[in-house]
Scaffold this active site. Structure first.
Site, short mmCIF file in Angstrom:
data_model
loop_
_atom_site.label_atom_id
_atom_site.label_comp_id
_atom_site.label_asym_id
_atom_site.label_seq_id
_atom_site.Cartn_x
_atom_site.Cartn_y
_atom_site.Cartn_z
N ASP A 184 0.85 -1.19 0.00
CA ASP A 184 0.00 0.00 0.00
C ASP A 184 0.88 1.23 0.00
O ASP A 184 1.87 1.30 0.72
CB ASP A 184 -0.90 0.02 1.24
CG ASP A 184 -1.79 1.25 1.25
OD1 ASP A 184 -2.41 1.53 0.20
OD2 ASP A 184 -1.86 1.93 2.28
N GLU A 268 -1.44 -1.11 -5.58
CA GLU A 268 -2.60 -0.30 -5.95
C GLU A 268 -2.38 0.24 -7.35
O GLU A 268 -1.28 0.63 -7.70
CB GLU A 268 -2.72 0.92 -5.04
CG GLU A 268 -2.99 0.62 -3.61
CD GLU A 268 -2.93 1.91 -2.82
OE1 GLU A 268 -3.99 2.48 -2.56
OE2 GLU A 268 -1.84 2.36 -2.50
N ASP A 361 -2.17 1.44 7.09
CA ASP A 361 -1.59 1.14 5.77
C ASP A 361 -1.36 -0.36 5.61
O ASP A 361 -1.49 -0.91 4.51
CB ASP A 361 -0.27 1.90 5.59
CG ASP A 361 -0.51 3.40 5.44
OD1 ASP A 361 -1.61 3.78 5.00
OD2 ASP A 361 0.41 4.18 5.76
#
Ligand SMILES: [Zn+2]
Length: 429
Positions: A184, A268, A361
């Site tokens: 992340d 991501e 996170d």
């Protein structure tokens, strides 16, 4: 890509400056030719046609003819490559743009063995052959990979010269243990792994930041065109260069480490370029939350996220999967509930349903590792508005594929990034 400090003699530096000037001139000429092109008009000249034009231009302009044809032709080839990248729908490269004196100084040489060669002359000194300049010394700070095919010489804003040898990083073999990792992009930390590790990208130290702010204030007071202003600008550029160096070094090491330890790497799918572009808005249509977004964007860029992902794709080709990040920060990785209230703060995630608590996170990274992207209505179906990422959802609802993460193939082209298209794009921000 490995970059070394180039140490030209004053006479060689003059030749290098000429090469830069010629490369820039030829590149900008190509940009201009393509800028005039509109649909319906005759095609803008391609690479071969431009090469013929270059021969003609060299016949007419002695200063151009005095320069290296290799350098000038390569600038055209780089431009052609940048245009190809621009028209490739799978490539985020922007349209090749103008190169500015003092800012985008550089040229590229290919054809090792014919046009150039590299050798080591002592423990700390190497030499690279540059057309018309001869053997130019550089600091042998680490081994030059034997398989390098081309190099790029650049001069930064502080007048430092570098040579970067282009080499596609050797793919790192997968460990073969069947383990996937999610990463992340954080703001407080550069990246969080689903294993719970937090990766910090080194930035400027506190003292360096203070010095930077002081210099920036001094710059604002300095008179335009004064010597003082030049000196202050140079000092600022040096600090910024130091930060960039650290970030690159970090991305290099972190990507190798991750590629070596995990078989599948899920990240991501952030459209970083879009995010950074949209922050400012236009004068007629100023963006919303401009200040906050700009701050976030600075954080993203500083964290070196984009660089990390690019290196991962090069070192672990075919093993990097991009996952839509919708609501990964609000979904509980333990029970799957989606609730914005679970995100206690920037750093803390505490599930309102099951009580699972974790670094925010890392929680998101676990969701990414599992390939979970959730719908706005997903999760527990609570009546609370759970949609905190409206811009993202707006782009998702049209496709209706909310449950399955979008996966794009990895693989990047190192040669291309050398050509300046990406470099120019990065510099524009
Ligand atoms: Zn939970």
């Amino acid at each position: 890509m490995s970059r070394y400090r180039l140490l030209p003699t004053p006479a060689q530096e003059a030749v290098l400056r000429d090469h830069c000037g010629h490369a820039r001139y030829v590149w900008n000429l190509a940009v201009e030719q393509h800028a005039h092109w509109h649909p319906g008009r005759r095609n803008a000249p391609g690479y071969l046609e431009q090469c013929r034009q270059l021969t003609q231009a060299r016949a007419e302009h002695p200063w151009l003819a005095a320069g290296s044809q290799t350098v000038q032709q390569q600038a055209l080839r780089d431009f052609a490559q940048a245009m190809t990248a621009f028209f490739d729908p799978g490539n985020p490269a922007g349209r090749p743009s103008w190169r500015k004196a003092g800012r985008d100084e550089g040229f590229r040489i290919v054809g090792r063995g014919r046009q150039w060669e590299v050798r080591r002359v002592s423990r700390h000194v190497g030499q690279v052959w540059v057309p018309k300049a001869g053997w130019v010394r550089f600091r042998w700070s680490r081994a030059v990979p034997p398989e390098v095919k081309s190099y790029r010489v650049t001069m930064d804003r502080t007048g430092r010269w570098h040579v970067a040898f282009a080499v596609i990083p050797e793919p790192v073999p997968a460990p073969g243990i069947g383990q996937a990792v999610g990463i992340d992009r954080g703001v407080a930390v550069a990246a969080a792994l689903s294993t719970g590790e937090l990766l910090h990208c080194p930035a400027l130290t506190g003292r360096e930041r203070i010095r930077l702010r002081r210099l920036q204030r001094r710059l604002a007071r300095a008179q335009r065109g004064s010597n003082r202003r030049g000196r202050v600008k140079c000092a600022i550029a040096r600090l910024r260069a130091r930060e960039t160096d650290r970030r690159k070094d970090w991305a290099e090491k972190a990507s190798t480490d991750i590629a070596r330890r995990f078989d599948v790497i899920r990240v991501e799918d952030l459209q970083i370029t879009n995010m950074t572009r949209s922050a400012k808005g236009t004068p007629e249509n100023p963006g919303r939350n401009v200040r906050q977004k700009a701050g976030l964007n600075r954080g993203i860029l500083r964290s070196g996220w984009g660089l990390l992902v690019r290196r991962l794709e090069e070192k672990a080709p075919g093993r990097v999967e991009k996952v839509r990040p919708a609501l990964t920060s609000q979904r509980c990785s333990a029970c799957g509930q989606v609730d914005r209230d679970s995100r206690e703060s920037q750093a803390v995630f505490r599930c309102t349903a099951c009580g699972f608590a974790c670094h925010a996170d890392v929680n998101a990274a676990i969701n990414i590792a599992a390939g979970h992207a959730v719908t706005a209505r997903g999760g527990d179906g609570a009546a609370r508005p759970v949609n905190r990422e409206p811009h993202l959802l707006a782009s998702l609802t049209g496709r209706g594929q909310l449950e399955s993460p979008a996966i794009h193939g990895g693989g990047g082209c190192q040669e291309e990034s050398m050509s300046g298209a990406r470099g120019a794009r990065a510099r524009r921000h």
